[in-house]
Design a protein around this motif. Structure first.
Motif, PDB file in Angstrom:
ATOM      1  N   ARG A 273      16.177  18.433 -45.275  1.00 22.20           N
ATOM      2  CA  ARG A 273      15.619  18.614 -43.961  1.00 22.20           C
ATOM      3  C   ARG A 273      14.263  18.176 -43.936  1.00 22.20           C
ATOM      4  NH1 ARG A 273      18.958  21.098 -40.530  1.00 22.20           N
ATOM      5  NH2 ARG A 273      20.482  22.042 -41.534  1.00 22.20           N
ATOM      6  N   GLY A 274      14.036  17.289 -42.937  1.00 24.59           N
ATOM      7  CA  GLY A 274      12.511  16.700 -42.681  1.00 24.59           C
ATOM      8  C   GLY A 274      12.204  15.590 -43.482  1.00 24.59           C
ATOM      9  N   ASP A 275      13.114  15.162 -44.440  1.00 23.02           N
ATOM     10  CA  ASP A 275      12.901  13.988 -45.183  1.00 23.02           C
ATOM     11  C   ASP A 275      14.128  13.015 -45.164  1.00 23.02           C
ATOM     12  OD1 ASP A 275      12.053  13.350 -48.573  1.00 23.02           O
ATOM     13  OD2 ASP A 275      13.092  12.251 -47.300  1.00 23.02           O
ATOM     14  N   THR A 276      14.037  11.920 -44.418  1.00 23.87           N
ATOM     15  CA  THR A 276      15.144  11.186 -43.885  1.00 23.87           C
ATOM     16  C   THR A 276      15.775  10.555 -44.988  1.00 23.87           C
ATOM     17  OG1 THR A 276      13.589   9.235 -43.205  1.00 23.87           O
ATOM     18  CG2 THR A 276      14.447  10.806 -41.519  1.00 23.87           C
ATOM     19  N   ALA A 277      14.822  10.059 -46.018  1.00 19.81           N
ATOM     20  CA  ALA A 277      15.478   9.607 -47.154  1.00 19.81           C
ATOM     21  C   ALA A 277      16.338  10.258 -47.938  1.00 19.81           C
ATOM     22  CB  ALA A 277      14.469   8.840 -48.241  1.00 19.81           C
ATOM     23  N   ARG A 278      16.171  11.507 -48.140  1.00 19.61           N
ATOM     24  CA  ARG A 278      16.875  12.422 -49.066  1.00 19.61           C
ATOM     25  C   ARG A 278      18.127  12.663 -47.917  1.00 19.61           C
ATOM     26  NH1 ARG A 278      14.094  17.376 -51.460  1.00 19.61           N
ATOM     27  NH2 ARG A 278      12.773  17.470 -49.753  1.00 19.61           N
ATOM     28  N   ALA A 279      17.869  13.008 -46.729  1.00 24.22           N
ATOM     29  CA  ALA A 279      18.928  13.358 -45.783  1.00 24.22           C
ATOM     30  C   ALA A 279      19.959  12.076 -45.952  1.00 24.22           C
ATOM     31  CB  ALA A 279      18.249  13.466 -44.400  1.00 24.22           C
ATOM     32  N   ALA A 280      19.536  10.771 -45.966  1.00 24.80           N
ATOM     33  CA  ALA A 280      20.286   9.675 -45.860  1.00 24.80           C
ATOM     34  C   ALA A 280      21.033   9.819 -47.278  1.00 24.80           C
ATOM     35  CB  ALA A 280      19.630   8.233 -46.000  1.00 24.80           C
ATOM     36  N   ILE A 281      20.549   9.882 -48.431  1.00 22.46           N
ATOM     37  CA  ILE A 281      21.038  10.082 -49.819  1.00 22.46           C
ATOM     38  C   ILE A 281      22.295  11.161 -49.716  1.00 22.46           C
ATOM     39  CG2 ILE A 281      20.909  10.487 -52.066  1.00 22.46           C
ATOM     40  CD1 ILE A 281      20.143   7.734 -51.265  1.00 22.46           C
TER      41      ILE A 281
ATOM     42  N   ASP B  37      27.895  15.361 -40.437  1.00 20.57           N
ATOM     43  CA  ASP B  37      27.537  16.347 -41.304  1.00 20.57           C
ATOM     44  C   ASP B  37      26.195  17.233 -40.858  1.00 20.57           C
ATOM     45  OD1 ASP B  37      24.916  14.590 -41.359  1.00 20.57           O
ATOM     46  OD2 ASP B  37      26.110  13.252 -42.159  1.00 20.57           O
ATOM     47  N   ASP B  38      25.571  17.889 -41.437  1.00 16.29           N
ATOM     48  CA  ASP B  38      24.583  18.732 -40.700  1.00 16.29           C
ATOM     49  C   ASP B  38      23.130  18.335 -40.878  1.00 16.29           C
ATOM     50  OD1 ASP B  38      26.945  21.193 -41.927  1.00 16.29           O
ATOM     51  OD2 ASP B  38      26.335  20.840 -39.624  1.00 16.29           O
ATOM     52  N   PHE B  39      22.956  16.997 -41.441  1.00 20.57           N
ATOM     53  CA  PHE B  39      21.716  16.461 -41.611  1.00 20.57           C
ATOM     54  C   PHE B  39      20.875  15.822 -40.624  1.00 20.57           C
ATOM     55  CE2 PHE B  39      21.548  17.862 -46.010  1.00 20.57           C
ATOM     56  CZ  PHE B  39      22.581  17.857 -46.421  1.00 20.57           C
ATOM     57  N   ALA B  40      21.831  15.651 -39.383  1.00 20.35           N
ATOM     58  CA  ALA B  40      21.261  15.431 -38.199  1.00 20.35           C
ATOM     59  C   ALA B  40      20.662  14.023 -38.265  1.00 20.35           C
ATOM     60  CB  ALA B  40      19.878  16.216 -37.545  1.00 20.35           C
ATOM     61  N   LEU B  41      21.237  12.909 -39.051  1.00 20.41           N
ATOM     62  CA  LEU B  41      20.664  11.445 -39.149  1.00 20.41           C
ATOM     63  C   LEU B  41      20.500  10.659 -37.927  1.00 20.41           C
ATOM     64  CD1 LEU B  41      23.016  10.810 -42.315  1.00 20.41           C
ATOM     65  CD2 LEU B  41      20.621  11.411 -42.323  1.00 20.41           C
TER      66      LEU B  41
ATOM     67  N   SER C  26      13.860  11.936 -59.698  1.00 19.62           N
ATOM     68  CA  SER C  26      12.560  12.834 -59.732  1.00 19.62           C
ATOM     69  C   SER C  26      11.622  12.578 -58.396  1.00 19.62           C
ATOM     70  CB  SER C  26      11.558  12.631 -61.002  1.00 19.62           C
ATOM     71  OG  SER C  26      12.213  12.823 -61.918  1.00 19.62           O
ATOM     72  N   ALA C  27      11.714  11.130 -58.342  1.00 21.84           N
ATOM     73  CA  ALA C  27      10.731  10.667 -57.080  1.00 21.84           C
ATOM     74  C   ALA C  27      11.542  11.120 -55.868  1.00 21.84           C
ATOM     75  CB  ALA C  27      10.875   9.162 -56.942  1.00 21.84           C
ATOM     76  N   LEU C  28      12.885  11.123 -55.859  1.00 24.69           N
ATOM     77  CA  LEU C  28      13.770  11.545 -54.586  1.00 24.69           C
ATOM     78  C   LEU C  28      13.411  13.024 -54.352  1.00 24.69           C
ATOM     79  CD1 LEU C  28      15.653  10.558 -52.541  1.00 24.69           C
ATOM     80  CD2 LEU C  28      17.674  11.162 -54.273  1.00 24.69           C
ATOM     81  N   ARG C  29      13.472  13.683 -55.369  1.00 24.63           N
ATOM     82  CA  ARG C  29      13.403  15.181 -55.318  1.00 24.63           C
ATOM     83  C   ARG C  29      11.817  15.642 -54.911  1.00 24.63           C
ATOM     84  NH1 ARG C  29      16.714  19.947 -56.547  1.00 24.63           N
ATOM     85  NH2 ARG C  29      14.999  20.555 -58.245  1.00 24.63           N
ATOM     86  N   ALA C  30      10.849  14.750 -55.275  1.00 21.14           N
ATOM     87  CA  ALA C  30       9.317  15.149 -54.892  1.00 21.14           C
ATOM     88  C   ALA C  30       9.114  14.539 -53.503  1.00 21.14           C
ATOM     89  CB  ALA C  30       8.725  14.345 -55.748  1.00 21.14           C
ATOM     90  N   GLY C  31      10.156  13.790 -52.782  1.00 18.27           N
ATOM     91  CA  GLY C  31      10.116  13.337 -51.501  1.00 18.27           C
ATOM     92  C   GLY C  31       9.020  12.069 -51.549  1.00 18.27           C
ATOM     93  N   GLU C  32       9.139  11.453 -52.538  1.00 21.80           N
ATOM     94  CA  GLU C  32       8.311  10.132 -52.609  1.00 21.80           C
ATOM     95  C   GLU C  32       8.924   8.941 -52.219  1.00 21.80           C
ATOM     96  OE1 GLU C  32       6.995  10.346 -56.650  1.00 21.80           O
ATOM     97  OE2 GLU C  32       5.873  12.286 -56.274  1.00 21.80           O
ATOM     98  N   ILE C  33      10.195   8.940 -52.034  1.00 20.42           N
ATOM     99  CA  ILE C  33      10.883   7.774 -51.614  1.00 20.42           C
ATOM    100  C   ILE C  33      11.296   7.657 -50.207  1.00 20.42           C
ATOM    101  CG2 ILE C  33      13.315   6.868 -51.768  1.00 20.42           C
ATOM    102  CD1 ILE C  33      12.036   6.734 -54.566  1.00 20.42           C
ATOM    103  N   THR C  34      11.095   6.526 -49.477  1.00 20.39           N
ATOM    104  CA  THR C  34      11.106   6.346 -48.165  1.00 20.39           C
ATOM    105  C   THR C  34      12.548   5.742 -47.832  1.00 20.39           C
ATOM    106  OG1 THR C  34       9.957   4.158 -48.055  1.00 20.39           O
ATOM    107  CG2 THR C  34       8.657   5.898 -47.850  1.00 20.39           C
ATOM    108  N   LEU C  35      12.628   5.626 -46.539  1.00 24.28           N
ATOM    109  CA  LEU C  35      13.907   5.118 -46.170  1.00 24.28           C
ATOM    110  C   LEU C  35      13.867   3.779 -46.195  1.00 24.28           C
ATOM    111  CD1 LEU C  35      16.162   6.503 -44.673  1.00 24.28           C
ATOM    112  CD2 LEU C  35      15.629   5.600 -42.495  1.00 24.28           C
ATOM    113  N   ALA C  36      13.102   3.033 -46.385  1.00 24.89           N
ATOM    114  CA  ALA C  36      13.086   1.431 -46.741  1.00 24.89           C
ATOM    115  C   ALA C  36      13.393   1.135 -48.002  1.00 24.89           C
ATOM    116  CB  ALA C  36      11.623   1.010 -46.154  1.00 24.89           C
ATOM    117  N   GLN C  37      12.973   2.099 -48.870  1.00 25.70           N
ATOM    118  CA  GLN C  37      13.065   1.929 -50.353  1.00 25.70           C
ATOM    119  C   GLN C  37      14.538   2.190 -50.827  1.00 25.70           C
ATOM    120  OE1 GLN C  37       9.754   4.583 -51.246  1.00 25.70           O
ATOM    121  NE2 GLN C  37       9.049   3.109 -52.805  1.00 25.70           N
ATOM    122  N   LEU C  38      15.322   2.378 -49.887  1.00 30.86           N
ATOM    123  CA  LEU C  38      16.762   3.057 -50.307  1.00 30.86           C
ATOM    124  C   LEU C  38      17.460   1.442 -50.278  1.00 30.86           C
ATOM    125  CD1 LEU C  38      17.471   6.057 -48.507  1.00 30.86           C
ATOM    126  CD2 LEU C  38      17.053   5.885 -50.819  1.00 30.86           C
ATOM    127  N   PRO C  39      18.448   1.482 -51.350  1.00 28.53           N
ATOM    128  CA  PRO C  39      19.245   0.163 -51.243  1.00 28.53           C
ATOM    129  C   PRO C  39      19.958   0.140 -50.074  1.00 28.53           C
ATOM    130  CG  PRO C  39      20.182   1.568 -52.784  1.00 28.53           C
ATOM    131  CD  PRO C  39      18.776   2.245 -52.234  1.00 28.53           C
TER     132      PRO C  39
END
Lengths: 224, 512, 266
Positions: free
Chosen positions: B444-452, B467-471, B499-512
Motif C-alpha cells: 500500500r503506497g509503494d508501487t514497487a512492492r505492489a508491482a512485486i 488483484d487488490d493492489f490498485a496497480l 531487505s531493501a524491498l521491505r524497507a521501501g528503498e526500491i523504486t519502480l525503475a529498479q525492478l527488472p
C-alpha cells in the motif's frame, strides 16, 4: 277415489318450473348458469378473490421484495393457487351422462375456463393496483396462463380433483429455478416479464391446456 | 385366582385383537394410499430443489442440514398437505360416510388409521431424501457429526402438515379441499420464508435484530440467517430447533385431536372424547409454549439463536480441535472442517511460497481461521475470528473486503480470518494468496512492492489488475514483466533485494 | 283375494312371530328441520325377512338409518338386538352384529373386492383371525369369487351392489338392513339374492327396503308398508295380497300395495 286415480301423480308445483325459456338466448343463459353451478364456479371465484386479497396483503406488508427471487416467489405461489383452482373446476360430478348429452359441453368448458382465467388475471391485477409489483400485469397474465395450461393438462391426465398436482409441481420447480437463476423459457416465471420466448412458451402451454380441456375435459373413472 | 385372572386375560385378548385389527386396517390403507404415487413426485422435486443446491454448499453439517430444512419443507409440504386432504375427504367424496358410521369402530379411530398411513408414506419418502443428503455429506465432510435436529424439525412439520391437511379434508370434503390444502401450504411456507428474513439485513446502525417470535417458531429459515459455522467451533444450538419441533407437534395434535372432538356430536365413547380433548389441549399448550419461548430468542455471539429457557450452558464452550495442516514450504493450517480447502490453498500459495519461503519476516506458517463477525462486531468496527482459544476480536483495517491478516509470534505466523461465504463462492484461495502477499511484501503506497506482490499473485493465477493492489499503468507493466521472468530469476532477485524491498528503498525503475 | 287363495298362489303362509325380538321400536320419530320423515313408527321384528315397501319419501330410508344407528331418533323408544343404541357401549355391540347396505353405495375405486369387504369386516371389529375366511365366504355368497381381486372401478353397477351386500353380510349379522339391495342386479342374480335372503333370515332379522314387490313376495315372510312416515300395514305377503281387491297393478301384491296406500291416503 278409484285405485287408478289413487296413483295419478300430483302435478309439479308450478313455482319450481323453469320460466321464460322461450325468450331468445334464455335457454343458453340458463344452460350456462346451470353448468357454472355444477362446477362450483361461485366458490372458485371466491377463492380467486382470496388469492388476490393475500397478494394485496403481501404487497402492503412488504413481503415482496423489489428485486431478486423474492420479487416473484409469493406472486408465483398465488398464481399457482389460482391456476389449480381453475383446473379443479373442470371436474364433472355428473360423469358419462353429461358427455353423452349433446354438442354444448365443449363450448361450456371453453367458456368457463377462459372466463375463470380472465377473472383470475383481473383480480390479481386489481390487487396489485397502485403498488409496484415486480413484473407487473404482464408477468401475472403470462404466469397465470401458463400455469392454468399445466393444470388443465393435469386435469385431463389425472382427473379434475387431482389437477392441482400439475401446477403445484411446476410451481415448486419454478421457485427453485428463481433462486438458481435458470434461464430456460420453459420456466417462464424465472424470465423477465417482457421476455418474448417465455411468453410464447406460456401461451403454447395455455393453448394446449384449453384445447385438451375443451375437447376432452377432465379424466373420469368409469364411475367417478 | 382364576376368576380374577379371567377378566385380565379377556382384556389382554381384546387388546391384542384390537391391535391386530388396527394393523390389518393399516396394511390396507398403506396399500391404497394416495401418497404412494405422490411420494415419487416429492422425491424428484426434492432432488431438484433441495439435494442439488444443498450439495453445492460446503460440506459442513450445520450449514447443509439447516439449508435442507427449509428447502425440503417447500418441496414436500404442499404435496403432503394436499394428499392428506385428499385422503381425509375420501368418505365425503365417495359417499361411504354412512356405511362407515354404521360400523363398530369409532369413525375417528378409522380416520386415524387412514391418516397414519398417509403420514407414514410421507415420512418414508422424506427419510429416503434425508438419507441421501446425510450420506453424501458424511462422505464429503471432514469434521463433525451429523446434526439431526433439522431433520427432526422437518419430520415434525411433515406430520403437522399431514394432520392439518387431513383434518381440513375430513371436515370440508369438497373438490377444492386438496388443491387448497396444497396451495395454502405453499403460500404460507413462502410467506413464512419471507417473514423470517430481517427487514434491514446486517445494518450496522441496527445491530440488534428484532426477531418476530412467530416467524422464528416456523421451520423456514432463510439462508442468509443460517450461520455458516453452525456446529463447527461451537456446539450446534438446538434451542430454535426444539421450539420449531414443539410447534409442529402441537399443530399436529390440535388438528388430529380437533377431528376427534367430533365424536362428541356422534355420541362417541367417553374415553375417546377424553383422549381427543387431551390431545387438543396438549397441542394448544405445546404450540403456545413454542411461540412464547421463541419470543425470548436472542442472537448469540456466534450467530446462532439462543432461547434462554432452553439453553444448555455446556453448549457455550468451544470445541477443541487440532488444526489440519498440509505439508508445504509454508504450511497452511485450517480447522479440520475445512480440510478440503487445503489442496486448493496449497496450489495457490505455492508460487508465492516458493519465492519467499525462508526470507526474514516471512511467515513460516499460515493459520486460516473463520471470521466470527456478528452484528456487534459490524456495529463497533471490530473484527472477530474463531481461534482455538475461542473468539478473538480486534480492531484492524479490512483488506479489500477480506479479513485482515496479521503476522505475529516467533517464528512468525500469518493469521488470516476468512469469510465463510468465500468457501461457497470459491474465493478463499484468492483471498488467502492476496492476504499472504499483502502481509509479507506489503504494497500500500509503494508501487514497487505492489508491482512485486501483483506479479507473484499473477503467478498464482489471479490476472493482473484483478488483484487488490490498485496497480496503475507503469506498475502494471513492470508487474507483467517481472511475472514473465523465469521462476528462478524471480526468486534470485527477490532474495537479493529482500531487505531493501521491505524497507521501501526500491523504486519502480529498479525492478527488472 | 283371501289369504287362503294367496297362499294357494304361492305366497308364504303366515307364521306366528318368533320369540327373539331383534327390533323393538315404539313411537319412533325422526325430524329433519320441520319435516317429519318418520312419524311414530311401532315395529317389532325377530328372525326372518321383513320387507319394507312404500312410495318415495315415505320414510323408509330414514327408518333404516335409525335402525342402523347412523342417526338417532328424534323421539320414541328403540331397542336393537335387546340393547339400547343410546348407550355407547351397547351401540357398539349392536354395530358389531349389524350389517347395513345404504341406498347410495359408496366405494373406493382403488380397492379390490376383497380389500373393500375386509376393510368393513375390520371396521366391524371382527376377530382378525376370522376375517379372511369370513371375507372369502361373503364374496362367494354374492357370487363374486371370480372377481375377488378386481379393482372396484372395473366392476359393473350390479357387481358393485353385490360387493355392498358382501360387506353387509361379512360379519354374519344378527340384524341386516338392506336399502334397495337388488338395484342393478339381473334377474338371475335377483333370484339368487332372494335365496340368500331366505337363508339369512333363518337366524337373523333381515329388513329389506325395496320398490320391487316381487322381491318382497318371493323372499319376505312379513311386509311393512310405509306412507308419510307411518307404517300403514304390517303383515304377511298373503295378507297384503288379500287386501288387493280394489287395488291397481298387474300382480296381486301390487294390487294389495296400491289398495292399502289408497286407504291410508283417504
Amino acid at each position: 277415489m278409484s285405485a287408478h286415480t289413487a296413483y295419478a301423480p300430483a302435478p309439479p308445483d308450478s313455482a319450481v318450473l323453469p320460466r321464460g325459456l322461450t325468450r331468445p338466448g334464455a335457454a343458453s343463459r340458463r344452460l350456462l348458469r346451470l353448468h357454472v353451478a355444477s362446477r362450483r364456479l361461485p366458490i372458485a371465484l371466491a377463492l380467486l378473490a382470496g388469492c388476490a386479497a393475500i397478494l394485496r396483503i403481501a404487497l402492503d406488508s412488504h413481503w415482496i421484495t423489489q428485486t431478486g427471487a423474492g420479487a416473484v416467489q409469493i406472486p408465483l405461489a398465488l398464481e399457482t393457487a389460482a391456476a389449480a383452482i381453475i383446473a379443479t373446476t373442470l371436474h364433472s360430478p355428473i360423469g358419462e351422462g353429461e358427455r353423452a348429452s349433446g354438442k354444448w359441453l365443449p363450448y361450456l368448458r371453453l367458456a368457463s375456463t377462459i372466463s375463470l382465467t380472465s377473472v383470475a388475471a383481473g383480480v390479481l391485477a386489481v390487487a396489485a393496483a397502485g403498488v409496484h409489483l415486480p413484473g407487473g400485469n404482464e408477468a401475472i397474465v403470462r404466469n397465470l396462463a401458463g400455469l392454468t395450461g399445466i393444470g388443465l393438462l393435469a386435469a385431463n391426465a389425472f382427473g379434475g380433483q387431482l389437477a392441482w398436482t400439475g401446477p403445484t409441481a411446476y410451481g415448486v420447480i419454478a421457485q427453485y429455478a428463481l433462486t438458481a437463476a435458470w434461464t430456460t423459457p420453459w420456466i417462464w416465471p424465472a424470465r423477465p416479464a417482457d421476455d418474448l420466448g417465455a411468453a410464447l412458451y406460456a401461451a403454447l402451454t395455455f393453448s394446449a391446456g384449453i384445447l385438451v380441456a375443451t375437447t376432452r375435459g377432465a379424466r373420469e373413472t368409469a364411475r367417478s | 385366582m382364576a376368576t380374577a385372572e379371567a377378566p385380565v386375560r379377556l382384556s389382554l385378548r381384546a387388546g391384542r385383537r384390537s391391535q391386530a385389527a388396527r394393523s390389518a386396517l393399516l396394511q390396507i390403507e398403506l396399500r391404497r394410499n394416495a401418497m404412494v404415487w405422490i411420494a415419487p413426485v416429492t422425491i424428484v422435486l426434492f432432488y431438484f430443489t433441495t439435494f442439488r443446491p444443498v450439495m453445492a454448499l460446503p460440506a459442513l453439517w450445520g450449514l447443509r442440514t439447516l439449508a435442507m430444512q427449509t428447502d425440503a419443507l417447500i418441496a414436500f409440504g404442499p404435496f403432503v398437505a394436499g394428499a392428506a386432504a385428499w385422503m381425509g375427504s375420501r368418505e365425503g367424496r365417495r359417499d361411504t360416510a354412512e356405511m362407515v358410521a354404521g360400523t363398530a369402530r369409532a369413525r375417528w379411530s378409522a380416520q386415524l388409521v387412514t391418516w397414519g398411513a398417509t403420514t407414514l408414506w410421507a415420512l418414508a419418502s422424506f427419510a429416503v431424501c434425508v438419507a441421501a443428503v446425510y450420506i453424501a455429506t458424511a462422505i464429503q465432510a471432514s469434521w463433525g457429526a451429523a446434526e439431526w435436529w433439522p431433520a427432526a424439525v422437518d419430520a415434525a412439520w411433515i406430520v403437522a402438515l399431514s394432520a392439518v391437511g387431513f383434518a381440513a379434508g375430513a371436515m370440508f370434503p369438497s373438490r377444492f379441499a386438496a388443491p387448497l390444502a396444497a396451495l395454502i401450504t405453499a403460500v404460507a411456507l413462502e410467506i413464512a420464508f419471507r417473514a423470517e428474513l430481517p427487514l434491514v439485513p446486517l445494518d450496522p446502525l441496527h445491530p440488534a435484530l428484532r426477531f418476530s417470535p412467530y416467524s422464528l417458531a416456523l421451520p423456514t429459515i432463510g439462508l442468509p440467517l443460517i450461520p455458516f459455522d453452525a456446529g463447527i467451533y461451537y456446539p450446534f444450538l438446538p434451542d430454535l430447533s426444539i421450539v420449531q419441533t414443539m410447534l409442529g407437534a402441537g399443530l399436529a395434535a390440535v388438528a388430529i385431536g380437533g377431528l376427534g372432538l367430533r365424536e362428541i356430536a356422534r355420541r362417541g365413547a367417553r374415553r375417546l372424547v377424553a383422549t381427543a380433548l387431551a390431545l387438543t389441549l396438549a397441542g394448544i399448550a405445546a404450540s403456545l409454549a413454542a411461540v412464547i419461548l421463541a419470543g425470548g430468542a436472542i442472537p448469540d455471539e456466534h450467530g446462532m439463536i439462543e432461547i434462554p429457557a432452553l439453553h444448555y450452558s455446556a453448549d457455550d464452550h468451544p470445541y477443541s480441535y487440532t488444526p489440519a495442516c498440509n505439508a508445504a514450504a509454508i504450511p497452511v493450517c485450517v480447522h479440520p472442517a475445512f480440510r478440503g480447502e487445503l489442496p486448493g490453498l496449497a496450489r495457490m500459495l505455492r508460487p508465492v511460497a516458493r519465492d519467499l519461503a525462508g526470507l526474514p519476516g516471512v511467515p513460516v506458517r499460515v493459520d486460516l481461521d473463520a471470521s466470527a463477525n456478528n452484528q456487534l462486531a459490524v456495529a463497533t468496527g471490530t473484527h472477530c475470528q474463531h481461534t482455538r482459544n475461542g473468539v478473538e476480536c480486534h480492531s484492524s483495517a479490512l483488506v479489500a473486503g477480506y479479513g485482515a491478516g496479521t503476522v505475529s509470534g516467533t517464528p512468525p505466523t500469518l493469521h488470516f480470518a476468512f469469510d465463510l461465504e468465500s468457501i461457497a463462492g470459491g474465493t478463499l484461495d484468492d483471498a488467502a494468496v492476496q492476504n499472504f502477499a499483502q502481509a509479507t511484501i506489503g504494497g500500500r503506497g509503494d508501487t514497487a512492492r505492489a508491482a512485486i506482490a501483483g506479479a507473484l499473485i499473477h503467478d498464482a493465477g489471479i490476472p493482473l489488475g484483478m488483484d487488490d493492489f490498485a496497480l496503475i499503468a507503469p506498475a502494471l507493466a513492470v508487474a507483467r514483466r517481472f511475472s514473465e521472468l523465469p521462476a528462478a530469476s524471480q526468486r534470485a532477485w527477490i532474495r537479493f533485494h529482500w531487505s531493501a524491498l521491505r524497507a521501501g528503498e526500491i523504486t519502480l525503475a529498479q525492478l527488472p | 283375494m283371501s289369504i287362503e287363495t294367496a297362499v294357494a298362489h304361492g305366497y308364504p303362509e303366515p307364521r306366528p312371530l318368533p320369540s327373539a325380538t331383534n327390533i323393538d321400536a315404539g313411537g319412533l320419530t325422526r325430524r329433519f328441520g320441520r319435516t317429519e320423515a318418520v312419524a311414530g313408527v311401532d315395529l317389532c321384528a325377530g328372525p326372518g325377512v321383513l320387507g319394507l315397501l312404500g312410495p318415495n319419501g315415505a320414510g323408509k330410508t330414514s327408518l333404516l338409518r335409525m335402525l342402523a344407528t347412523v342417526i338417532p331418533p328424534s323421539s320414541g323408544r328403540l331397542q336393537l338386538l335387546e340393547r339400547d343404541p343410546r348407550i355407547h357401549a351397547e351401540r357398539r355391540e349392536i354395530r358389531r352384529r349389524l350389517g347395513y347396505l345404504p341406498q347410495n353405495l359408496g366405494y373406493y375405486p382403488g380397492f379390490t373386492v376383497i380389500e373393500f369387504v375386509e376393510y368393513f369386516a375390520l371396521l366391524k371389529e371382527m376377530a382378525p383371525a376370522r376375517v379372511p375366511a369370513a371375507v372369502a365366504a361373503a364374496v362367494e355368497r354374492v357370487d363374486l369369487g371370480g372377481k375377488a381381486r378386481a379393482r372396484l372401478r372395473t366392476l359393473s353397477g350390479g357387481m358393485l351392489r353385490r360387493v355392498g351386500i358382501a360387506q353387509a353380510i361379512v360379519n354374519d349379522p344378527q340384524l341386516l338392513l338392506l336399502d334397495e339391495p337388488t338395484a342393478g342386479l339381473d334377474p338371475e342374480q335377483r333370484i339368487a339374492f332372494r335365496a340368500l335372503l331366505r337363508e339369512l333370515g333363518e337366524s337373523a332379522t333381515v329388513l329389506v327396503s325395496t320398490h320391487l314387490v316381487e322381491d318382497v313376495g318371493a323372499a319376505c315372510g312379513r311386509v311393512a308398508l310405509m306412507e308419510s312416515g307411518r307404517i300403514v300395514f304390517h303383515g304377511t305377503p298373503a295378507e297384503l295380497v288379500a287386501r288387493g281387491d280394489q287395488g291397481a297393478g298387474d300382480a296381486p301384491l301390487e294390487r294389495g300395495y296400491s289398495a292399502v296406500l289408497a286407504g291410508a291416503r283417504a
